[in-house]
Write an enzyme that holds these catalytic residues in place. Structure first.
Site, mmCIF file in Angstrom:
data_model
loop_
_atom_site.group_PDB
_atom_site.id
_atom_site.type_symbol
_atom_site.label_atom_id
_atom_site.label_comp_id
_atom_site.label_asym_id
_atom_site.label_seq_id
_atom_site.Cartn_x
_atom_site.Cartn_y
_atom_site.Cartn_z
ATOM 1 N N GLN A 565 0.822 -1.210 0.000
ATOM 2 C CA GLN A 565 0.000 0.000 0.000
ATOM 3 C C GLN A 565 0.860 1.266 0.000
ATOM 4 O O GLN A 565 0.420 2.318 -0.432
ATOM 5 C CB GLN A 565 -0.923 0.010 1.224
ATOM 6 C CG GLN A 565 -1.968 -1.091 1.226
ATOM 7 C CD GLN A 565 -2.711 -1.147 2.545
ATOM 8 O OE1 GLN A 565 -2.804 -0.156 3.270
ATOM 9 N NE2 GLN A 565 -3.236 -2.324 2.877
ATOM 10 N N CYS A 566 2.080 1.159 0.516
ATOM 11 C CA CYS A 566 2.970 2.311 0.585
ATOM 12 C C CYS A 566 4.046 2.197 -0.488
ATOM 13 O O CYS A 566 4.384 1.102 -0.929
ATOM 14 C CB CYS A 566 3.643 2.397 1.964
ATOM 15 S SG CYS A 566 2.480 2.492 3.336
ATOM 16 N N THR A 567 4.567 3.334 -0.897
ATOM 17 C CA THR A 567 5.689 3.340 -1.829
ATOM 18 C C THR A 567 6.958 3.083 -1.032
ATOM 19 O O THR A 567 7.526 3.989 -0.426
ATOM 20 C CB THR A 567 5.779 4.690 -2.561
ATOM 21 O OG1 THR A 567 4.523 4.964 -3.189
ATOM 22 C CG2 THR A 567 6.866 4.659 -3.613
ATOM 23 N N VAL A 568 7.401 1.845 -1.004
ATOM 24 C CA VAL A 568 8.560 1.462 -0.202
ATOM 25 C C VAL A 568 9.798 1.545 -1.087
ATOM 26 O O VAL A 568 9.972 0.743 -2.006
ATOM 27 C CB VAL A 568 8.391 0.039 0.371
ATOM 28 C CG1 VAL A 568 9.604 -0.336 1.207
ATOM 29 C CG2 VAL A 568 7.116 -0.038 1.196
#
Length: 704
Positions: A565-568
């Site tokens: 879900q996050c831009t890692v």
């Protein structure tokens, strides 16, 4: 007073200079935009007027108008209240250069000019040449500190002149003479033709009638048997000494006309009118210098102005008084102008400042790209984002703070305000809106809002010159890519993986049937040229972000774990990709073909074949931090691209928002339209035959 000064050495009250802030502002501007590293002498103009207050001397002024314009023109003369004095400015590039400059030699050179003008007779035509001045300076454009020395060159009388008499003019003239002298002086000062002439003759006839004549009329006045006073505008207010201009005046009178006894008038005013009570009339004796008879001889010269500590050099700090916004603009442009001086003379700063940039996404990439654009001189930025500042954002996204995350304010609005705080001259707008995406169907009740967003995004793309695609998801880049292809806009994509990145420029958009005959460049507001392709074959165009896809963009956010879900990404990745994106953008702007420029590879630079001042102009840059590697790739546009191919763009031009809505709501529509569905069917039906004749099962190979 006459008895007290009789037989004493004539002494002169020095000029008092006053330099207006506008002069230093003008010098900074000319230094950056015209002179650059050139240290050649600069002609300037100073101004002074007769003393107008019996208690305060008039200053010698340097104003903003003292400097030439960028076209090289000096201010015109003929000012009612001030007379103009020619001068020379020597501005050095370094403080060490300022300290090392030979002031004695420069002063001598200016004195020689005065002496040459006296001997040649030029002073009789233009008496202001007796009042040359000289400035040596160093302007620290980073801190707005200025070091300077100013001189008013004066020829030394050897032996010095002797003062025989000095008294108020009202006591020297008869009442009738005083009335006539006042009237003619007022007329002289009133006329635009004579108001700025600092040296003149006052001739008084036997019937007490006074007239003012230019210096060249001396012989005529002598023949008419007039009483002659050598008059000059006196900036000094005191009753015991004449002002500095009399020094060179006496040298001129003695050397040019061989006159030994001089009666002079120190002309002063009160509220713009002749004031004979404060004006002085004096008599000086000049003993001719034998050396002056030698045509090769040049008198000694003095004249450096000293401060209260008897120092020639002065320092002024304008960092606190200059307008902060003007200071930050000048300071921000300094690096760019220094780049242009040193290595990039073709760098077009006006084009950069006028280019309107649209940034889609105000996250990690958006913040970095905005900062980089401002550093390159871009002054018109629009940020589009629908998200709020989260607690995790401030460490990675440079335009947000902890307070912003606590408030949960909208990113686009906060980012725009942060840019204004960083650089007040930026024209920035933050727009809160979502970008409609294929694979994210909308209900009938939301259709109007989605279509409004589509129309607004379309208007934004058309009103900007360059678009940066910096969003988190693949599908959110589809509609902007289509709109940019349709409008033929300069488009840059930056995308991040965990430790890899992609930066690419999109090729020019396909032409419509009516456009294919057009070959003229289309000029946009920033002066950037978009070149039209004369061929419609998409293989001649560079590809967009979606040209290598074999499927249409779909919903990539559903059923994602927290890490999905996050831009890692590695923290160093976004700054690298953002910097390359902006550098690529600047390179496109400065290429003569703009977005239609062919892709270049590293070998062009290595072989020295790249003719562009900023180096090569690649199509795609792909890098991996884990390997600290970077590749330059090229890919041509695809006839089956779901975003930029002629089929998709043509369908959009025909159906408009209805087409976009269908692409959003029906996942396979774009694949069906572009032929990707048939392509995938053909691939699935393709049969592979195994070669069973091999003796070694471990070496089975695939035949195609």
């Amino acid at each position: 007073m006459s008895g007290e000064n009789k037989g004493s050495v004539l002494q002169f009250a020095p000029f008092q200079s006053s330099i207006d802030e506008g002069f230093w502002h003008g010098l900074c501007s000319l230094k950056l935009n015209k002179f650059k590293t050139n240290e050649d002498p600069i002609p300037i103009m100073g101004f002074y007027a007769p003393c107008s207050n019996p208690h305060v001397s008039t200053h010698f002024n340097l104003l903003g108008q003292s400097l030439s314009t960028e076209s090289g023109e000096l201010p015109t003369r003929g000012n009612r209240n001030k007379c103009s004095v020619p001068g020379t400015l020597y501005n050095t590039n370094t403080f060490e250069g300022y300290q090392a400059i030979d002031k004695k030699t420069l002063l001598k050179a200016e004195g020689n000019k005065i002496w040459d003008d006296i001997r040649s007779g030029k002073v009789e035509e233009d008496s202001s040449l007796l009042l040359r001045f000289l400035i040596v300076s160093f302007a620290d454009l980073k801190r707005f500190h200025f070091n300077y020395s100013i001189a008013f060159p004066a020829l030394v009388l050897d032996p010095p002149a002797t003062l025989v008499d000095l008294k108020p003019a009202s006591e020297w003239f008869t009442a009738k003479e005083a009335e006539s002298v006042s009237a003619c002086c007022n007329e002289w000062r009133k006329s635009s033709l004579t108001a700025d002439i600092p040296f003149f003759l006052v001739c008084i006839s036997s019937n007490s009638h006074a007239t003012i004549r230019p210096l060249k009329d001396l012989k005529a006045c002598q023949h008419e048997d007039h009483k002659i006073l050598f008059a000059f505008y006196d900036p000094y207010h005191g009753p015991s000494n004449p002002g500095w201009p009399l020094r060179n005046y006496l040298a001129f009178i003695s050397a040019r006309w061989n006159i030994n006894t001089v009666q002079f008038l120190c002309y002063r005013e009160n509220r713009g009118f002749a004031d004979l009570s404060s004006s002085l009339v004096g008599q000086a004796l000049i003993q001719p210098s034998q050396a002056w008879k030698d045509e090769e001889h040049v008198p000694n010269v003095i004249g450096w102005e000293v401060n209260s500590k008897k120092k020639v050099s002065r320092h002024i700090d304008l960092s606190t008084s200059m307008d902060p916004t003007r200071r930050v603009i000048s300071a921000a442009d300094l690096n760019l102008k220094l780049m242009r001086w040193r290595a990039l003379p073709s760098l077009n700063l006006n084009m950069l400042s006028g280019t309107k940039c649209l940034l889609l996404g105000a996250g990690t990439l958006g913040c970095q790209v905005a900062r980089m654009l401002m550093a390159w001189g871009v002054r018109k930025i629009t940020l589009v984002d629908s998200g709020q500042v989260a607690m995790s954002n401030p460490l990675r996204q440079s335009l947000y703070t902890f307070d912003d995350s606590v408030k949960g304010d909208k990113k686009a609005v906060v980012a725009a305000e942060s840019l204004r705080k960083i650089f007040p001259a930026v024209e920035v707008e933050g727009i809160v809106m979502s970008i409609p995406m294929p694979g994210h169907p909308v209900s009938s009740k939301d259709e109007k809002n989605v279509l409004d967003d589509c129309k607004r995004l379309q208007d934004l793309v058309e009103s900007h010159d360059a678009v940066f695609l910096l969003t988190d998801t693949r599908e959110s880049r589809w509609l902007p890519t289509l709109l940019c292809a349709n409008a033929n806009k300069l488009t840059i994509t930056a995308a991040l993986g965990f430790d890899s990145f992609l930066v690419m420029r999109h090729g020019s958009g396909p032409l419509s049937a009516t456009d294919e005959s057009k070959t003229e460049p289309v000029t946009i507001s920033a002066g950037v040229e978009k070149m039209s392709l004369s061929q419609s074959d998409s293989k001649l165009r560079l590809g967009c972000y979606f040209c290598n896809d074999v499927v249409a963009p779909v919903d990539s956010t559903a059923n994602r774990t927290l890490d999905q879900q996050c831009t890692v990404t590695r923290p160093g990745l976004a700054p690298i990709a953002s910097a390359l994106a902006v550098e690529l953008f600047v390179g496109i702007l400065h290429h003569p073909l703009g977005i239609s420029a062919e892709a270049e590879f590293g070998k062009s630079l290595d072989s020295g074949n790249s003719e562009q001042p900023l180096g090569i102009l690649p199509h795609q840059i792909r890098g991996a931090l884990s390997q600290f590697s970077q590749m330059i790739l090229v890919g041509h546009s695809s006839n089956s691209c779901t975003a930029c191919c002629p089929t998709v763009v043509s369908e959009y031009r025909k159906r408009g928002l209805e087409f976009i809505l269908q692409a959003i709501n029906h996942p396979t529509y774009l694949e069906d339209l572009t032929g990707l569905t048939e392509l995938m069917k053909s691939a699935n039906s393709f049969e592979l035959d195994w070669d069973e004749t091999t003796d070694n099962d471990d070496d089975d190979c695939l035949e195609i």
